[in-house]
Design a protein around this motif. Structure first.
Motif: not given
Length: 294
Positions: A132-140
């Protein structure tokens, strides 16, 4: 492309409105949730940003190609028509200002296809790579899928752990390190202190997936049969002939072009930068449909 997320997320633990914390939502409940938290329906992405992205993609700006090399030229009007069909944005070229829209029914249909492909991968115990390039939002979201596939017997791969790579950012060339959190690849900017660095960096670059796949090829381990992620992770993998799927925002035409050209198997239209808690009903819906609920 969405908005660059703030860091850290202030209310990450706040439960999403409208859906009980542990319930698997019905299709109708999930549709209502998508609109309520602006994952679909009227979203935070502006029409101006979307149209600018389509212009840059048509000009083959690498920042918008995300590692994809389109098979043919895509004119702006063709991209607008494609995004109206796949994502539900307005197909009217005279609509140039205001908020963007994503059709919740298109999101639901793509989530169904995403879940079905997830079930097939689990059934075949395919090796899978998450990034992911959006770890703040999509990691979970990705980490929950990775845990479910791992429990089903799929190898969740983590090649190139700790390797460094130069990535061009809006601040210039920066050195990033590839890391894995709960089975999900991300990049961290080296030498950057503070809570934002701990969560990982926001990036649309295809360079990390290229390095990861090269490391997998050089090792004695398996190559991924499926890459699940966003932005450069899925476009870069799809360009190299590896099946890839994941979410994409209304101002990210590359995954939808990749889907139209057969190099991305599923592009799920949704806002990719809302609170991480708001993706939890989607996670439960997808895992339930894929018969992977834990």
């Amino acid at each position: 492309m969405g908005r660059v997320p703030s860091s850290p997320e202030p209310n990450a633990g706040v439960p999403p409105p409208g859906v009980p914390r542990s319930a698997v939502p019905s299709r109708g409940e999930l549709r209502a949730h998508l609109a309520a938290v602006r994952l679909a329906g009227v979203v935070a992405t502006s029409r101006e940003r979307s149209l600018r992205s389509y212009r840059l993609f048509a000009a083959r700006d690498p920042r918008l190609l995300l590692g994809l090399e389109p098979e043919r030229a895509w004119e702006e009007w063709e991209l607008l028509r494609l995004m109206a069909d796949r994502c539900g944005v307005s197909g009217n070229p005279s609509h140039t200002v205001g908020p963007e829209t994503i059709d919740p029914d298109r999101t639901l249909a793509a989530l169904d296809a995403f879940a079905d492909r997830l079930a097939a991968a689990a059934g075949a115990r395919l090796p899978v790579l998450f990034g992911t390039g959006h770890p703040h939002r999509l990691l979970d979201f990705y980490a929950s899928l990775a845990a479910a596939l791992s429990a089903a017997g799929c190898p969740v791969l983590s090649p190139a752990q700790g390797r460094c790579i130069d990535i061009t950012t809006r601040f210039g060339l920066r050195i990033h390190r590839i890391d894995y959190v709960r089975g999900v690849a991300l990049v961290r900017e080296t030498g950057r202190p503070g809570p934002g660095a701990a969560a990982g960096a926001h990036s649309h670059s295809p360079l990390p997936v290229r390095m990861v796949l090269a490391a997998a090829a050089d090792s004695s381990g398996p190559l991924p049969a499926l890459v699940i992620g966003d932005h450069g992770w899925i476009c870069g993998a799809g360009q190299l002939g590896i099946e890839a799927m994941g979410p994409a925002d209304a101002d990210d035409p590359a995954p939808f072009v990749g889907e139209a050209e057969g190099r991305v198997s599923v592009a799920v239209p949704l806002d990719d930068a809302v609170r991480s808690a708001y993706y939890r009903p989607l996670t439960r819906y997808v895992l339930n449909r894929a018969c992977l609920s834990q």
